[in-house]
Write a protein that holds these residues in place. Structure first.
Motif, short mmCIF file in Angstrom:
data_model
loop_
_atom_site.label_atom_id
_atom_site.label_comp_id
_atom_site.label_asym_id
_atom_site.label_seq_id
_atom_site.Cartn_x
_atom_site.Cartn_y
_atom_site.Cartn_z
N GLY A 167 0.81 -1.22 0.00
CA GLY A 167 0.00 0.00 0.00
C GLY A 167 0.84 1.27 0.00
N HIS A 168 2.00 1.22 -0.62
CA HIS A 168 2.97 2.33 -0.54
C HIS A 168 2.49 3.62 -1.18
N MET A 222 -2.21 7.00 1.57
CA MET A 222 -1.83 8.06 2.51
C MET A 222 -0.91 7.49 3.59
N GLY A 249 0.66 4.39 3.59
CA GLY A 249 1.83 3.71 3.01
C GLY A 249 2.89 4.69 2.55
N THR A 301 2.40 -1.64 -6.94
CA THR A 301 1.09 -1.03 -7.06
C THR A 301 0.05 -2.16 -7.14
N LEU A 345 0.54 -5.93 -8.50
CA LEU A 345 0.28 -7.08 -7.61
C LEU A 345 -1.05 -6.86 -6.90
N ASP A 346 -2.08 -7.53 -7.40
CA ASP A 346 -3.41 -7.44 -6.76
C ASP A 346 -3.40 -8.37 -5.56
N LEU A 347 -3.39 -7.80 -4.37
CA LEU A 347 -3.23 -8.61 -3.15
C LEU A 347 -4.45 -9.47 -2.87
N ALA A 364 -0.20 -2.03 4.87
CA ALA A 364 -0.96 -0.76 4.82
C ALA A 364 -1.82 -0.71 3.56
N ALA A 365 -2.01 -1.87 2.93
CA ALA A 365 -2.90 -1.95 1.76
C ALA A 365 -4.27 -2.41 2.23
N TYR A 402 -16.36 -3.62 7.27
CA TYR A 402 -14.95 -3.21 7.35
C TYR A 402 -14.37 -3.56 8.71
N LYS A 451 -11.30 -6.17 9.72
CA LYS A 451 -10.15 -5.74 10.52
C LYS A 451 -10.00 -6.62 11.77
N PRO A 496 -4.93 2.41 14.47
CA PRO A 496 -4.89 3.88 14.36
C PRO A 496 -6.28 4.50 14.51
N THR A 497 -6.32 5.69 15.02
CA THR A 497 -7.54 6.50 15.03
C THR A 497 -7.74 7.07 13.62
N LEU A 552 -7.31 9.17 10.46
CA LEU A 552 -6.07 9.76 9.97
C LEU A 552 -6.32 10.78 8.88
N1 NDP Z 1 -7.43 6.75 6.47
C1 NDP Z 1 -7.79 6.56 7.72
O1 NDP Z 1 -8.44 7.43 8.36
C2 NDP Z 1 -7.42 5.30 8.42
C3 NDP Z 1 -6.76 4.25 7.77
N2 NDP Z 1 -6.44 3.11 8.48
C4 NDP Z 1 -5.79 1.97 7.82
O2 NDP Z 1 -4.54 2.36 7.25
C5 NDP Z 1 -4.29 1.58 6.08
C6 NDP Z 1 -4.05 2.49 4.90
O3 NDP Z 1 -5.12 3.39 4.77
P1 NDP Z 1 -4.98 4.66 3.78
O4 NDP Z 1 -3.55 4.91 3.50
O5 NDP Z 1 -5.83 5.74 4.36
O6 NDP Z 1 -5.69 4.10 2.47
P2 NDP Z 1 -5.48 4.57 0.95
O7 NDP Z 1 -6.78 4.32 0.29
O8 NDP Z 1 -4.86 5.92 0.90
O9 NDP Z 1 -4.39 3.51 0.41
C7 NDP Z 1 -4.75 2.16 0.31
C8 NDP Z 1 -3.66 1.45 -0.43
O10 NDP Z 1 -4.03 0.09 -0.53
C9 NDP Z 1 -3.68 -0.37 -1.81
N3 NDP Z 1 -4.62 -1.41 -2.24
C10 NDP Z 1 -5.98 -1.39 -2.15
N4 NDP Z 1 -6.48 -2.52 -2.69
C11 NDP Z 1 -5.42 -3.25 -3.13
C12 NDP Z 1 -5.27 -4.50 -3.79
N5 NDP Z 1 -6.32 -5.24 -4.13
N6 NDP Z 1 -4.02 -4.93 -4.08
C13 NDP Z 1 -2.94 -4.19 -3.76
N7 NDP Z 1 -3.00 -3.00 -3.13
C14 NDP Z 1 -4.23 -2.54 -2.83
C15 NDP Z 1 -3.76 0.83 -2.76
O11 NDP Z 1 -2.81 0.60 -3.79
P3 NDP Z 1 -2.78 1.43 -5.18
O12 NDP Z 1 -2.63 2.86 -4.83
O13 NDP Z 1 -1.57 0.86 -5.90
O14 NDP Z 1 -4.07 1.10 -5.88
C16 NDP Z 1 -3.41 1.98 -1.83
O15 NDP Z 1 -2.06 2.30 -1.96
C17 NDP Z 1 -5.51 0.68 5.89
O16 NDP Z 1 -5.25 -0.59 6.47
C18 NDP Z 1 -6.59 1.40 6.69
O17 NDP Z 1 -7.58 0.48 7.15
C19 NDP Z 1 -6.74 2.97 9.81
C20 NDP Z 1 -7.39 3.99 10.47
C21 NDP Z 1 -7.78 5.19 9.83
#
Ligand code: NDP
Ligand code: F7E
Length: 309
Positions: A11-12, A15, A17, A36, A40-42, A63-64, A137, A141, A164-165, A167
């Motif tokens: 999930g790099h 936000m 990642g 991405t 690689l579709d996880l 973090a994906a 969801y 989790k 995390p709370t 974000l």
């Molecule tokens: N945002 C928030 O308020 C909060 C977030 N979290 C947790 O933090 C983590 C990250 O959240 P956040 O950064 O906000 O989310 P984003 O939506 O910003 O990022 C999610 C990432 O997951 C990747 N992803 C989604 N589906 C797939 C898939 N099928 N295969 C591979 N990669 C996938 C995406 O990859 P790509 O960009 O390449 O498509 C993306 O980079 C999650 O686990 C979320 O539950 C926890 C609490 C609060």
């Protein structure tokens, strides 16, 4: 983690990642594997198996996920359940199969019961009914947490779960319907100011309370815990401070310099009345957030302007 360790950051581009990536680079790590979702579709078990067998990472940050706000969670209920279970099952299981030294699973504060006592202690997990709008969801989790615990129990895997709370920060999701409240209000107030609109619609009653942690603070906490936390039980990450949605809206209104009115849309759900995290466990370990809300909103707003305007 050894500086030359091979780290897989799932999930790099997200936000969280991307914040973790910035933190790892700043700390001197250069052997960071990223893919991405197109590469690689996880959700694809065979693809994840082949990836782990080939790369054999030593450390994993998971973090994906499929992530979104209250309306997205309540609209795409099956997708939030299926996609997050599929991603977690594949990454956690393959981390065990290939002998990953340590994995960090990112959960969320929505795993706690809707009406649990506040602030939310880690022990409140599964002590009551969940908030309906994000139950799928949250269940995904919770399954991830239980999977990490079970692999620790049966195979002595060093898998930890962090909660995390809410974000916000760089690379947030500003989608008008699917985003979380803070980025959504940044976009709404900016557009209202630009278009000289007389009012901004805030969903719900404005009375729910939320806690907000800047994503780069979260990344700092994740790095700190990867280095200093090896316990089985989950650990909360937050600021320990919350405010009403109405006060959040007024703060964002002030930062953006919008002079119109707020209008509350009671046809939209409030969701959980409050979900303040008890972060005493994290504070006792020696970590505390640095970026306060008003400063964080300013940083996020400037990122929004740089990327979307
Ligand atoms: N945002 C928030 O308020 C909060 C977030 N979290 C947790 O933090 C983590 C990250 O959240 P956040 O950064 O906000 O989310 P984003 O939506 O910003 O990022 C999610 C990432 O997951 C990747 N992803 C989604 N589906 C797939 C898939 N099928 N295969 C591979 N990669 C996938 C995406 O990859 P790509 O960009 O390449 O498509 C993306 O980079 C999650 O686990 C979320 O539950 C926890 C609490 C609060
Ligand atoms: C991180 C957490 O995030 C989600 O839970 P949530 O915190 O309830 O989500 P939210 O940020 O979308 O809403 C917070 C509050 O804010 C109000 N609100 C006002 N105006 C807007 C608005 O314009 N957009 C949004 N999204 N909400 C608004 C909204 O009505 C609600 O009362 C979980 O699904 C799950 O993803 C999770 O774990």
């Amino acid at each position: 983690m050894e500086k030359n360790a091979k780290i897989y950051l799932a999930g790099h581009r997200g936000m969280v990642g991307s914040a973790i990536h910035r933190k790892l680079v700043k700390e001197g790590y250069s052997n960071i594997i990223t893919k991405t979702s197109s590469e690689l579709d996880l959700r694809n078990q065979q693809a994840v198996t082949s990836f782990f067998e080939l790369e054999k990472p030593e450390y994993v940050f998971l973090a994906a996920a499929k992530v979104g706000g209250i309306i997205a969670n309540n609209t795409y209920r099956a997708d939030f359940l299926y996609e997050n279970l599929a991603i977690q099952n594949n990454v956690i299981h393959q981390s065990y199969k290939t002998g990953v030294k340590k994995l960090m699973f990112l959960g969320s504060s929505c795993i706690y019961p809707k009406l649990a006592p506040q602030p939310l202690k880690e022990d409140y997990l599964l002590t009551g009914l969940l908030e309906e709008t994000n139950e799928p969801y949250a269940i995904a989790k919770i399954a991830g947490i239980k999977m990490c615990d079970a692999y620790r129990d049966q195979y002595a895997s060093n898998f930890i779960s962090v909660m995390p709370t809410n974000l916000y920060g760089y690379n947030d999701n500003y989608h008008p319907q699917n985003s979380h409240v803070l980025p959504a209000l940044i976009r709404k107030f900016h557009e209202a100011k630009t278009n000289s609109s007389t009012e901004v619609v805030v969903w719900g009653s404005g009375s729910p309370m939320r806690e907000f942690l800047f994503a780069d603070d979260l990344a700092d906490a994740c790095y700190f815990l990867m280095e200093n936390y090896d316990e089985r039980h989950l650990i909360n990450i937050g600021t320990g401070v919350d405010l009403t949605i109405k006060d959040l809206a007024l703060l964002i209104k002030k930062v953006i310099g919008y002079e119109g009115d707020l209008k509350f849309d009671s046809t939209k759900p409030d969701g959980t009345p409050r979900k303040l995290m008890d972060v005493s466990k994290l504070h006792q370990l020696g970590w505390k957030h640095k970026i306060e809300l008003e400063e964080g909103i300013q940083l996020a707003y400037h990122d929004f302007l740089a990327k979307y305007v």
